[in-house]
Design an enzyme around this catalytic site. Structure first.
Site, mmCIF file in Angstrom:
data_model
loop_
_atom_site.group_PDB
_atom_site.id
_atom_site.type_symbol
_atom_site.label_atom_id
_atom_site.label_comp_id
_atom_site.label_asym_id
_atom_site.label_seq_id
_atom_site.Cartn_x
_atom_site.Cartn_y
_atom_site.Cartn_z
ATOM 1 N N TYR A 290 -4.107 -18.961 -3.216
ATOM 2 C CA TYR A 290 -4.775 -17.686 -2.951
ATOM 3 C C TYR A 290 -6.272 -17.914 -2.720
ATOM 4 O O TYR A 290 -6.835 -17.504 -1.686
ATOM 5 C CB TYR A 290 -4.549 -16.725 -4.131
ATOM 6 C CG TYR A 290 -5.409 -15.479 -4.077
ATOM 7 C CD1 TYR A 290 -5.201 -14.502 -3.109
ATOM 8 C CD2 TYR A 290 -6.455 -15.293 -4.990
ATOM 9 C CE1 TYR A 290 -6.006 -13.371 -3.051
ATOM 10 C CE2 TYR A 290 -7.255 -14.166 -4.942
ATOM 11 C CZ TYR A 290 -7.039 -13.207 -3.965
ATOM 12 O OH TYR A 290 -7.837 -12.087 -3.907
ATOM 13 N N GLY B 24 0.819 -1.209 0.000
ATOM 14 C CA GLY B 24 0.000 0.000 0.000
ATOM 15 C C GLY B 24 0.854 1.260 0.000
ATOM 16 O O GLY B 24 2.079 1.201 0.038
HETATM 17 N N1 LIG Z 1 -8.110 -6.109 -6.778
HETATM 18 C C1 LIG Z 1 -9.008 -7.013 -7.123
HETATM 19 O O1 LIG Z 1 -9.475 -7.074 -8.260
HETATM 20 C C2 LIG Z 1 -9.481 -8.018 -6.086
HETATM 21 C C3 LIG Z 1 -10.337 -9.058 -6.504
HETATM 22 C C4 LIG Z 1 -10.781 -9.962 -5.560
HETATM 23 C C5 LIG Z 1 -10.434 -9.829 -4.221
HETATM 24 N N2 LIG Z 1 -9.601 -8.829 -3.850
HETATM 25 C C6 LIG Z 1 -9.215 -8.722 -2.424
HETATM 26 O O2 LIG Z 1 -9.387 -7.373 -2.006
HETATM 27 C C7 LIG Z 1 -8.412 -7.033 -1.015
HETATM 28 C C8 LIG Z 1 -7.737 -5.731 -1.401
HETATM 29 O O3 LIG Z 1 -7.138 -5.877 -2.685
HETATM 30 P P1 LIG Z 1 -6.289 -4.701 -3.342
HETATM 31 O O4 LIG Z 1 -6.332 -4.902 -4.812
HETATM 32 O O5 LIG Z 1 -6.704 -3.424 -2.750
HETATM 33 O O6 LIG Z 1 -4.819 -5.112 -2.823
HETATM 34 P P2 LIG Z 1 -3.630 -4.150 -2.338
HETATM 35 O O7 LIG Z 1 -2.399 -4.997 -2.341
HETATM 36 O O8 LIG Z 1 -3.634 -2.880 -3.098
HETATM 37 O O9 LIG Z 1 -4.042 -3.828 -0.833
HETATM 38 C C9 LIG Z 1 -3.763 -4.686 0.254
HETATM 39 C C10 LIG Z 1 -3.272 -3.815 1.408
HETATM 40 O O10 LIG Z 1 -3.065 -4.646 2.552
HETATM 41 C C11 LIG Z 1 -1.821 -4.287 3.161
HETATM 42 N N3 LIG Z 1 -1.342 -5.489 3.882
HETATM 43 C C12 LIG Z 1 -1.060 -6.706 3.371
HETATM 44 N N4 LIG Z 1 -0.693 -7.541 4.347
HETATM 45 C C13 LIG Z 1 -0.757 -6.849 5.507
HETATM 46 C C14 LIG Z 1 -0.488 -7.169 6.871
HETATM 47 N N5 LIG Z 1 -0.051 -8.380 7.232
HETATM 48 N N6 LIG Z 1 -0.670 -6.208 7.813
HETATM 49 C C15 LIG Z 1 -1.093 -4.968 7.459
HETATM 50 N N7 LIG Z 1 -1.368 -4.601 6.184
HETATM 51 C C16 LIG Z 1 -1.181 -5.533 5.227
HETATM 52 C C17 LIG Z 1 -0.929 -3.856 2.010
HETATM 53 O O11 LIG Z 1 0.134 -3.019 2.375
HETATM 54 C C18 LIG Z 1 -1.940 -3.138 1.109
HETATM 55 O O12 LIG Z 1 -2.038 -1.754 1.434
HETATM 56 C C19 LIG Z 1 -7.467 -8.227 -0.914
HETATM 57 O O13 LIG Z 1 -7.812 -8.963 0.223
HETATM 58 C C20 LIG Z 1 -7.743 -9.032 -2.170
HETATM 59 O O14 LIG Z 1 -7.537 -10.400 -1.979
HETATM 60 C C21 LIG Z 1 -9.099 -7.913 -4.752
#
Ligand SMILES: NC(=O)c1ccc[n+]([C@@H]2O[C@H](COP(=O)([O-])OP(=O)(O)OC[C@H]3O[C@@H](n4cnc5c(N)ncnc54)[C@H](O)[C@@H]3O)[C@@H](O)[C@H]2O)c1
Length: 331
Positions: free
Chosen positions: A140, A36
């Site tokens: 995943y 992030g």
């Molecule tokens: N982007 C998509 O199309 C999509 C589709 C299906 C599901 N998702 C789910 O949505 C969620 C968000 O996705 P995104 O695209 O925003 O991902 P992203 O990687 O942009 O955001 C994830 C955030 O979580 C933080 N993070 C990860 N592990 C951490 C930890 N242990 N402690 C604290 N912070 C932590 C990261 O720094 C990041 O800011 C995820 O769980 C993902 O599996 C996303």
């Protein structure tokens, strides 16, 4: 309400923080910034910390006393999860259990979880509804399904009520141009094609043109980030009003092919994209489209940005901003 947004510095979480603030909620963001961006958290309280750090979690709950938790933090790359299942299970499962433990300790019992279409695997039918069998094809998807099972058990045993939202493909960007997608590496189709249009990437690969679809390319369901976030607000209302734990598929309801996305990007950007055709990839079904009727009827969710051109337009606006930022840094 006081809402703890875990992973609020990421793509989806940062848009959620903005929407919660606009709806006059108090927001605490917890993020370890592993993927992030600090500057994506536009307001509220920000705590840099990791879900693996129980002392940090304790301090956040003790100090801020959230009423509800939205959990976006996880590792998100399907291919990487196959090569490194250990870190996926640790971050996506073990660390989520840490979060649930601390919620129980502080008696916080409303939880909204980012799940995924990957919990379904190869579809038996499309559109995919909630009754479709769950057969995830990779660590995943399995890590997310495990948490769905955990949440069903915690609802029965501990009365912790949750909503699991299975997103299909999150897409687009903040219509005001303040926020957008900044994954590194980027694996999502729309930003990849936009980067090829803006010149940040040389070309885009299309994997397979011989699928059983009208133009031969794969069809996927793209849901605008604002609609995705509004479903979370609706889910929060649902839990506040006593709704039982449940799972909902979130998508646009109409899929778009890879070629349609390419055409939309070229139209919106006015740029020609260099395309390289490649073979099909393993485990890529022809169509993945959500049946999101339950989210509409039970959560009273009303998506507004459902047409592809609007999704691409907002994402292109963000891509131009990223390009400007990159050129200023290198100047
Ligand atoms: N982007 C998509 O199309 C999509 C589709 C299906 C599901 N998702 C789910 O949505 C969620 C968000 O996705 P995104 O695209 O925003 O991902 P992203 O990687 O942009 O955001 C994830 C955030 O979580 C933080 N993070 C990860 N592990 C951490 C930890 N242990 N402690 C604290 N912070 C932590 C990261 O720094 C990041 O800011 C995820 O769980 C993902 O599996 C996303």
């Amino acid at each position: 309400m006081k809402v703890l947004v875990v992973g609020g510095a990421g793509y989806i979480g940062s848009h959620m923080v903005k929407m919660l603030l606009n709806a006059n909620h108090q927001v605490i963001t917890l993020d370890n910034l592993s993927s992030g961006h600090r500057d994506a958290v536009i307001g509220g309280v920000f705590v840099e910390g990791d879900l693996a750090d129980n002392d940090c979690l304790y301090r956040v709950f003790e100090e801020h006393k959230p009423d509800a938790v939205m959990h976006f933090a996880s590792f998100i790359q399907v291919g990487e999860s196959v090569r490194k299942p250990d870190i996926y299970y640790r971050n996506n499962v073990t660390n989520t259990l840490n979060l649930l433990d601390i919620m129980l300790k502080f008696n916080v019992k409303k939880f909204i979880f980012s799940s995924t279409a990957a919990v379904f695997g190869e579809p038996d039918y499309v559109p995919i509804d909630e009754a479709h069998p769950n057969r995830p094809l990779n660590p995943y998807g399995r890590s997310k399904l495990m948490i769905e099972h955990v949440l069903a058990d915690y609802a029965k045993a501990f009365d912790l009520r949750s909503v699991c939202l299975r997103y299909f493909n999150a897409a687009g960007a903040d219509p005001e141009g303040q926020l957008g997608e900044r994954h590194d590496p980027e694996t999502h189709l729309i930003p990849l094609i936009l980067q090829a249009a803006s010149g940040r990437r040389e070309n885009i690969q299309v994997f397979g043109r011989d699928y059983d679809t009208p133009d031969g390319t794969c069809i996927r369901d793209y849901i605008h980030i604002v609609d995705l976030c509004s479903a979370h607000l609706a889910a929060l209302d649902y839990l506040v009003n006593g709704g039982e734990s449940d799972r909902f598929n979130l998508g646009n309801g109409s899929g778009f092919s890879v070629q349609e996305v390419l055409d939309a990007v070229q139209k919106v950007s006015g740029k020609q994209v260099k395309v390289i055709d490649g073979p099909r990839r393993d485990g890529d079904p022809a169509r993945l489209v959500a049946d999101a009727k339950r989210a509409r009827s039970v959560l009273n969710w009303k998506p507004v940005f459902t047409d592809l051109e609007t999704i691409v337009k907002h994402a292109w606006q963000w891509e131009i901003k990223c390009l400007d930022r990159a050129s200023k840094v290198s100047a």
